[in-house]
Design a protein around this motif. Sequence first.
Motif, short mmCIF file in Angstrom:
data_model
loop_
_atom_site.label_atom_id
_atom_site.label_comp_id
_atom_site.label_asym_id
_atom_site.label_seq_id
_atom_site.Cartn_x
_atom_site.Cartn_y
_atom_site.Cartn_z
N LEU A 113 1.00 -1.03 -0.16
CA LEU A 113 0.20 0.18 0.18
C LEU A 113 1.11 1.19 0.11
CD1 LEU A 113 -2.92 -1.31 2.24
CD2 LEU A 113 -2.74 -0.42 0.56
N ARG A 114 1.20 2.07 -1.07
CA ARG A 114 1.74 2.83 -1.40
C ARG A 114 1.69 4.74 -1.02
NH1 ARG A 114 3.58 3.07 -6.86
NH2 ARG A 114 2.41 2.46 -8.61
N PHE A 115 2.51 5.00 -1.00
CA PHE A 115 2.43 6.86 -1.09
C PHE A 115 2.70 7.20 -2.38
CE2 PHE A 115 2.29 6.27 3.40
CZ PHE A 115 0.65 6.36 3.28
N ILE A 116 2.34 7.46 -3.21
CA ILE A 116 2.89 8.57 -4.16
C ILE A 116 2.68 10.25 -4.60
CG2 ILE A 116 2.07 6.64 -5.84
CD1 ILE A 116 0.60 7.75 -7.55
N GLY A 117 3.47 11.18 -5.21
CA GLY A 117 3.34 12.43 -4.66
C GLY A 117 2.21 12.61 -6.16
N THR B 35 6.62 7.23 -11.51
CA THR B 35 7.85 7.62 -11.73
C THR B 35 8.77 7.78 -10.73
OG1 THR B 35 7.26 8.55 -14.02
CG2 THR B 35 9.80 9.09 -13.41
N TRP B 36 9.60 7.98 -10.87
CA TRP B 36 10.46 8.14 -9.53
C TRP B 36 10.89 9.74 -9.06
CZ3 TRP B 36 11.09 5.62 -5.40
CH2 TRP B 36 11.94 6.07 -4.50
N ASP B 37 10.94 10.15 -8.56
CA ASP B 37 11.15 11.92 -8.70
C ASP B 37 12.35 11.71 -7.83
OD1 ASP B 37 11.26 14.70 -7.96
OD2 ASP B 37 10.05 14.95 -8.84
N GLN B 38 13.56 12.63 -8.56
CA GLN B 38 14.69 12.00 -7.73
C GLN B 38 15.44 13.57 -7.15
OE1 GLN B 38 16.74 10.08 -8.21
NE2 GLN B 38 15.75 8.70 -9.59
N THR B 39 14.05 14.31 -6.52
CA THR B 39 14.57 15.60 -6.21
C THR B 39 13.72 15.23 -4.25
OG1 THR B 39 14.49 16.95 -7.31
CG2 THR B 39 13.96 18.29 -5.79
N SER B 40 12.03 14.53 -4.70
CA SER B 40 11.50 14.39 -3.65
C SER B 40 12.17 13.11 -3.18
CB SER B 40 10.17 14.94 -3.48
OG SER B 40 9.28 13.48 -4.90
N HIS B 41 12.13 12.06 -3.78
CA HIS B 41 12.91 10.92 -3.66
C HIS B 41 11.66 9.84 -3.09
CE1 HIS B 41 16.84 11.39 -3.96
NE2 HIS B 41 16.70 12.70 -2.84
N GLY C 20 8.46 24.48 -5.01
CA GLY C 20 8.42 24.02 -5.71
C GLY C 20 9.04 22.36 -6.37
N VAL C 21 8.76 21.28 -5.04
CA VAL C 21 9.50 20.30 -4.81
C VAL C 21 7.64 19.64 -4.19
CG1 VAL C 21 10.41 18.65 -3.46
CG2 VAL C 21 11.77 20.70 -4.22
N ARG C 22 7.65 18.88 -4.87
CA ARG C 22 7.05 17.66 -4.33
C ARG C 22 5.96 17.47 -3.52
NH1 ARG C 22 4.69 16.54 -9.10
NH2 ARG C 22 7.01 15.71 -11.16
N LEU C 23 4.96 17.92 -2.61
CA LEU C 23 3.93 18.24 -0.96
C LEU C 23 4.75 17.04 -0.15
CD1 LEU C 23 0.57 19.63 -1.61
CD2 LEU C 23 2.31 20.15 -0.22
N LEU C 24 4.51 15.60 -0.58
CA LEU C 24 5.09 14.49 -0.40
C LEU C 24 6.31 14.24 -0.53
CD1 LEU C 24 3.72 11.94 0.61
CD2 LEU C 24 4.01 10.83 -1.46
N ARG C 25 6.89 14.12 0.05
CA ARG C 25 8.90 14.11 0.00
C ARG C 25 9.58 12.83 1.23
NH1 ARG C 25 9.90 19.85 -0.16
NH2 ARG C 25 7.91 20.14 -0.25
N VAL C 26 10.11 13.15 0.87
CA VAL C 26 11.28 11.83 2.05
C VAL C 26 11.09 12.50 3.38
CG1 VAL C 26 13.38 11.80 1.82
CG2 VAL C 26 12.85 10.07 2.35
N ALA C 27 11.15 12.34 4.31
CA ALA C 27 11.73 12.74 5.44
C ALA C 27 13.19 12.36 5.64
CB ALA C 27 10.63 12.15 6.66
N GLY C 28 13.95 13.10 5.87
CA GLY C 28 14.99 12.88 6.57
C GLY C 28 15.73 12.55 4.80
#
Length: 244
Positions: free
Chosen positions: A51-55, A188-194, A62-70
């Motif tokens: 059960l996965r989350f996508i941005g 697709t994988w976002d290289q900025t928000s990971h 300018g970066v996606r709301l959903l992003r990696v924490a740390g």
Amino acid sequence: MDGMRWPRRVHKKFFIIGMLILITAMVMATQYAVTKLGYDFNIVHPSNGNLRFIGSDNSSDGVRLLRVAGTNNTKASVKLVFGNLSTNQTFTYTAAFGIVNEEKFAVNITHINVTSSNWTYMKIWLHGDRDADAGSNISDPSGVFMFNNGTIVNASNATAWVLAAGNNNASDMCSNVSDRVNNSCNTTWDQTSHVRFSENDTNATSGLSDYVWIQITIEIINVVDYAGPHSGTIFINFEAELSP
């Protein structure tokens, strides 16, 4: 005399046999066995789970709301970053993030709750149209109102949205799982928000699609609880009913 004593001997034999049966039953009842079995599971990035989350939508930076924490590593977690918000303003993110089901069976979303030591000023919907306002039945009739600034709107025992069975493939999602060849799009994988993301505008339908969009509206009123950082945790409750 012997004739009178003989039944007593027989009675005594039956008594001894009865005691042996009772003792044997007690011994059998207290026997235990030891066995073992192995198990395994794999801890993965939240954008690659069953059960996965996508941005989708971007924040003010300018970066996606959903992003990696740390740090983006095997212990990665994700969060929503809304940026700097002001009083007397309303901010609506129609695709704050998405949820994709990769399980081989359908999964229900029942209710959403938010916990915080501050006011949340937050409203949350589930809906199918990524760029439409879920709060308007005219622009997006698929919207299901889930949370209203401290109040759970959809009851915990009611199904709000059904995520159709997934295909265990984190690289795509599907608007109609009965025909994945013609109704799938990439995450697709976002290289900025990971995180994985999608900006595909194909609408999701409860029970047919393996994904759903989450709309978040933040209404900052004139008189706020205090100025400064506000944070909390969004709890999304899932339920699966498996056929025997």
